[in-house]
Write a protein that holds these residues in place. Structure first.
Motif, PDB file in Angstrom:
ATOM      1  N   LEU A  59       2.248   7.890   8.872  1.00 37.67           N
ATOM      2  CA  LEU A  59       1.282   7.851   8.441  1.00 37.67           C
ATOM      3  C   LEU A  59       0.034   7.821   9.131  1.00 37.67           C
ATOM      4  O   LEU A  59      -0.235   6.894   9.839  1.00 37.67           O
ATOM      5  N   VAL A  60      -0.831   8.875   9.181  1.00 34.69           N
ATOM      6  CA  VAL A  60      -1.872   9.071  10.227  1.00 34.69           C
ATOM      7  C   VAL A  60      -3.112   8.977   9.463  1.00 34.69           C
ATOM      8  O   VAL A  60      -3.354   9.623   8.376  1.00 34.69           O
ATOM      9  N   GLY A  61      -3.950   8.114  10.009  1.00 33.47           N
ATOM     10  CA  GLY A  61      -5.448   7.647   8.915  1.00 33.47           C
ATOM     11  C   GLY A  61      -6.525   8.183   9.898  1.00 33.47           C
ATOM     12  O   GLY A  61      -6.654   8.379  10.928  1.00 33.47           O
ATOM     13  N   HIS A  62      -7.597   8.647   8.858  1.00 30.13           N
ATOM     14  CA  HIS A  62      -8.869   8.932   9.436  1.00 30.13           C
ATOM     15  C   HIS A  62      -9.654   8.536   8.239  1.00 30.13           C
ATOM     16  O   HIS A  62      -9.855   8.602   7.171  1.00 30.13           O
ATOM     17  N   ILE A  63     -10.695   7.625   8.979  1.00 30.47           N
ATOM     18  CA  ILE A  63     -11.737   6.603   8.052  1.00 30.47           C
ATOM     19  C   ILE A  63     -13.110   7.015   8.514  1.00 30.47           C
ATOM     20  O   ILE A  63     -13.679   6.399   9.413  1.00 30.47           O
ATOM     21  N   ALA A  64     -13.854   7.784   7.627  1.00 33.35           N
ATOM     22  CA  ALA A  64     -15.199   8.282   8.051  1.00 33.35           C
ATOM     23  C   ALA A  64     -15.977   9.148   6.750  1.00 33.35           C
ATOM     24  O   ALA A  64     -15.083   9.581   5.980  1.00 33.35           O
ATOM     25  N   ARG A  65     -16.924   8.920   6.402  1.00 36.08           N
ATOM     26  CA  ARG A  65     -17.906   9.744   5.393  1.00 36.08           C
ATOM     27  C   ARG A  65     -17.596  11.332   5.786  1.00 36.08           C
ATOM     28  O   ARG A  65     -17.571  11.367   6.882  1.00 36.08           O
ATOM     29  N   PHE A  66     -17.736  11.911   4.800  1.00 30.83           N
ATOM     30  CA  PHE A  66     -17.694  13.382   5.060  1.00 30.83           C
ATOM     31  C   PHE A  66     -18.900  14.093   5.536  1.00 30.83           C
ATOM     32  O   PHE A  66     -20.153  13.951   4.837  1.00 30.83           O
TER      33      PHE A  66
ATOM     34  N   GLY B  74     -11.165   9.034  -1.231  1.00 32.15           N
ATOM     35  CA  GLY B  74     -12.755   8.986  -1.149  1.00 32.15           C
ATOM     36  C   GLY B  74     -13.101   7.629  -0.678  1.00 32.15           C
ATOM     37  O   GLY B  74     -12.537   7.008   0.305  1.00 32.15           O
ATOM     38  N   GLU B  75     -14.217   7.159  -1.246  1.00 30.94           N
ATOM     39  CA  GLU B  75     -14.638   6.027  -0.360  1.00 30.94           C
ATOM     40  C   GLU B  75     -14.271   4.593  -1.002  1.00 30.94           C
ATOM     41  O   GLU B  75     -14.157   4.636  -2.359  1.00 30.94           O
ATOM     42  N   LYS B  76     -13.893   3.761  -0.157  1.00 30.09           N
ATOM     43  CA  LYS B  76     -13.273   2.396  -0.561  1.00 30.09           C
ATOM     44  C   LYS B  76     -14.010   1.278   0.205  1.00 30.09           C
ATOM     45  O   LYS B  76     -14.387   1.398   1.169  1.00 30.09           O
ATOM     46  N   SER B  77     -14.203   0.307  -0.784  1.00 33.07           N
ATOM     47  CA  SER B  77     -14.950  -0.887  -0.474  1.00 33.07           C
ATOM     48  C   SER B  77     -14.128  -1.876   0.602  1.00 33.07           C
ATOM     49  O   SER B  77     -14.606  -2.585   1.411  1.00 33.07           O
ATOM     50  N   LEU B  78     -12.926  -1.656   0.351  1.00 37.46           N
ATOM     51  CA  LEU B  78     -11.929  -2.729   1.115  1.00 37.46           C
ATOM     52  C   LEU B  78     -10.996  -1.776   1.888  1.00 37.46           C
ATOM     53  O   LEU B  78      -9.999  -1.106   1.141  1.00 37.46           O
ATOM     54  N   VAL B  79     -11.058  -1.580   2.947  1.00 36.34           N
ATOM     55  CA  VAL B  79     -10.130  -0.787   3.966  1.00 36.34           C
ATOM     56  C   VAL B  79      -9.196  -1.440   4.660  1.00 36.34           C
ATOM     57  O   VAL B  79      -8.402  -0.672   5.398  1.00 36.34           O
ATOM     58  N   SER B  80      -9.274  -2.858   4.872  1.00 37.01           N
ATOM     59  CA  SER B  80      -8.360  -3.465   5.690  1.00 37.01           C
ATOM     60  C   SER B  80      -7.007  -3.259   5.320  1.00 37.01           C
ATOM     61  O   SER B  80      -6.143  -2.961   6.241  1.00 37.01           O
ATOM     62  N   ASP B  81      -6.540  -3.215   4.031  1.00 44.58           N
ATOM     63  CA  ASP B  81      -5.187  -2.873   3.582  1.00 44.58           C
ATOM     64  C   ASP B  81      -4.793  -1.409   3.921  1.00 44.58           C
ATOM     65  O   ASP B  81      -3.449  -1.343   4.392  1.00 44.58           O
ATOM     66  N   ILE B  82      -5.710  -0.562   3.961  1.00 41.24           N
ATOM     67  CA  ILE B  82      -5.120   0.725   4.098  1.00 41.24           C
ATOM     68  C   ILE B  82      -4.786   0.974   5.964  1.00 41.24           C
ATOM     69  O   ILE B  82      -3.908   1.425   5.920  1.00 41.24           O
ATOM     70  N   TYR B  83      -5.707   0.015   6.674  1.00 44.68           N
ATOM     71  CA  TYR B  83      -5.259   0.170   8.077  1.00 44.68           C
ATOM     72  C   TYR B  83      -3.710  -0.469   8.429  1.00 44.68           C
ATOM     73  O   TYR B  83      -2.863   0.116   9.159  1.00 44.68           O
ATOM     74  N   CYS B  84      -3.493  -1.359   7.548  1.00 41.01           N
ATOM     75  CA  CYS B  84      -2.053  -1.919   7.628  1.00 41.01           C
ATOM     76  C   CYS B  84      -0.943  -0.916   7.391  1.00 41.01           C
ATOM     77  O   CYS B  84       0.018  -1.223   7.756  1.00 41.01           O
ATOM     78  N   ALA B  85      -1.377   0.131   6.479  1.00 45.57           N
ATOM     79  CA  ALA B  85      -0.306   0.821   6.134  1.00 45.57           C
ATOM     80  C   ALA B  85      -0.002   2.021   7.209  1.00 45.57           C
ATOM     81  O   ALA B  85       0.928   2.860   6.863  1.00 45.57           O
ATOM     82  N   LEU B  86      -1.088   2.286   8.153  1.00 44.07           N
ATOM     83  CA  LEU B  86      -0.951   3.445   9.028  1.00 44.07           C
ATOM     84  C   LEU B  86       0.022   2.986  10.184  1.00 44.07           C
ATOM     85  O   LEU B  86       0.370   1.888  10.427  1.00 44.07           O
TER      86      LEU B  86
ATOM     87  N   VAL C 139       0.886  -1.270   0.066  1.00 46.19           N
ATOM     88  CA  VAL C 139       0.058  -0.147   0.130  1.00 46.19           C
ATOM     89  C   VAL C 139       0.856   1.224  -0.009  1.00 46.19           C
ATOM     90  O   VAL C 139       0.674   2.193  -0.554  1.00 46.19           O
ATOM     91  N   ARG C 140       1.848   1.391   0.769  1.00 42.13           N
ATOM     92  CA  ARG C 140       2.766   2.527   1.023  1.00 42.13           C
ATOM     93  C   ARG C 140       3.446   2.619  -0.446  1.00 42.13           C
ATOM     94  O   ARG C 140       3.670   3.724  -0.719  1.00 42.13           O
ATOM     95  N   ARG C 141       3.755   1.634  -0.875  1.00 45.58           N
ATOM     96  CA  ARG C 141       4.476   1.521  -2.565  1.00 45.58           C
ATOM     97  C   ARG C 141       3.444   2.227  -3.517  1.00 45.58           C
ATOM     98  O   ARG C 141       3.849   3.253  -4.291  1.00 45.58           O
ATOM     99  N   ASN C 142       2.281   1.927  -3.304  1.00 43.34           N
ATOM    100  CA  ASN C 142       1.262   2.478  -4.164  1.00 43.34           C
ATOM    101  C   ASN C 142       0.870   3.793  -4.100  1.00 43.34           C
ATOM    102  O   ASN C 142       0.841   4.796  -5.068  1.00 43.34           O
ATOM    103  N   LEU C 143       1.290   4.350  -2.750  1.00 44.10           N
ATOM    104  CA  LEU C 143       0.896   5.634  -2.305  1.00 44.10           C
ATOM    105  C   LEU C 143       2.262   6.696  -2.372  1.00 44.10           C
ATOM    106  O   LEU C 143       2.206   7.705  -2.245  1.00 44.10           O
ATOM    107  N   GLU C 144       3.303   5.501  -2.865  1.00 47.54           N
ATOM    108  CA  GLU C 144       4.641   6.530  -2.803  1.00 47.54           C
ATOM    109  C   GLU C 144       4.989   7.119  -1.595  1.00 47.54           C
ATOM    110  O   GLU C 144       5.439   8.411  -1.579  1.00 47.54           O
TER     111      GLU C 144
END
Length: 296
Positions: free
Chosen positions: A167-174, A230-242, A155-160
């Motif tokens: 990396l600090v994360g926030h996952i919530a609708r606007f 934006g909205e992602k259907s699969l967020v489990s991978d994103i948590y791993c990158a944080l 994930v970090r490689r894809n996000l460069e």
């Protein structure tokens, strides 16, 4: 059968793929349905002949309660309440009215299911029937939400983003209750003190095309320190990158899925004292007052 009073949405699409019977009524957001729309709603329910009607949040709870009186034999009715209460003036006009109507109708359902003890107590305090109260906390699939070094690197490689960058994360609708403004105002103070930090935000309408959000980010000068996915259907991978997870909700949080998912992934969490968050985190994170960007 699942009936959406609004649009089908991404969850409805997922359920369709699982061959679940899903019907979207497309009622106007923030408004009442037409007479024809309500008759269609009743017709759909009556043709299914359910033994149980389960509402989901205030609009759905009131809808199934009314529908149950048009059916013989009358099905059992269950309400789901999945948020805590903030100042009612923060809610939309229709939602405020439905919350108050719920007080009058709360003895009708067979049970009112809360996912937060705090929420159950708050609703009981404004007049919801305590005898109908049932508490069922959220659950998490710990085979899906868990630390994974290889996923983190991918994930970090894809996000460069380098592995050394925090990396600090926030996952919530606007939505005002999620309080992205406080999150990014706090981010500005952090960036001023340390350049090697990136803030990643995920959720419906959390994207550059959201003019209100992006303008706030530009005013803070955070364009190069923020990633909006934006909205992602699969967020489990994103948590791993944080490295750190933040929930900045101002009000309305019941039992936060995102906090539970982040904890299952082994992340340290910072959250506002809203809903079940304080009890959920215990000693594994930090709790701050809602809206306190300095504390955050």
């Amino acid at each position: 059968t699942v009936i959406s009073l609004g649009k089908l949405g991404p969850i409805g699409e997922k359920l369709n793929l699982l061959n679940v019977d899903v019907v979207a009524l497309n009622f106007p957001r923030g408004g009442l349905p037409s007479i024809v729309g309500f008759i269609n709603f009743l017709s759909i329910i009556r043709t299914r002949k359910p033994r149980i009607l389960q509402g989901w949040m205030y609009h759905g709870n009131i809808a199934v309660t009314i529908a149950s009186f048009f059916m013989l034999p009358r099905p059992k009715v269950y309400w789901n309440i999945r948020q805590s209460l903030g100042p009612l003036e923060y809610e939309r006009n229709l939602t405020r009215k439905l919350i108050r109507l719920g007080v009058l109708l709360s003895r009708i359902p067979n049970a009112i299911i809360y996912n937060s003890r705090v929420s159950a107590e708050q609703h009981s305090n404004i007049g919801y029937c305590k005898k109908r109260e049932q508490y069922i906390p959220n659950g998490f699939d710990i085979s899906q939400f868990r630390p994974d070094k290889s996923v983190r690197e991918k994930v970090r490689r894809n996000l460069e983003i380098s592995d050394k960058t925090i990396l600090v994360g926030h996952i919530a609708r606007f939505h005002p209750k999620k309080d992205h403004r406080t999150f990014f105002t706090a981010a500005k103070k952090v960036v001023d003190a340390s350049s090697d930090v990136i803030f990643l935000a995920v959720g419906r309408d959390v994207e550059r095309e959201n003019e209100d959000l992006w303008q706030h980010i530009e005013e803070l000068g955070l364009q190069n320190s923020v990633i909006l996915l934006g909205e992602k259907s699969l967020v489990s991978d994103i948590y791993c990158a944080l490295d750190l997870f933040v929930n900045s909700s101002m009000w309305g949080e019941g039992f936060s899925n995102s906090i539970g998912e982040a904890m299952a992934t082994g992340l340290y969490c910072i959250a506002t004292d809203v809903g079940e968050s304080k009890r959920l985190l215990g000693e594994t994170g930090k709790i701050i007052a809602p809206g306190d960007f300095s504390g955050l």
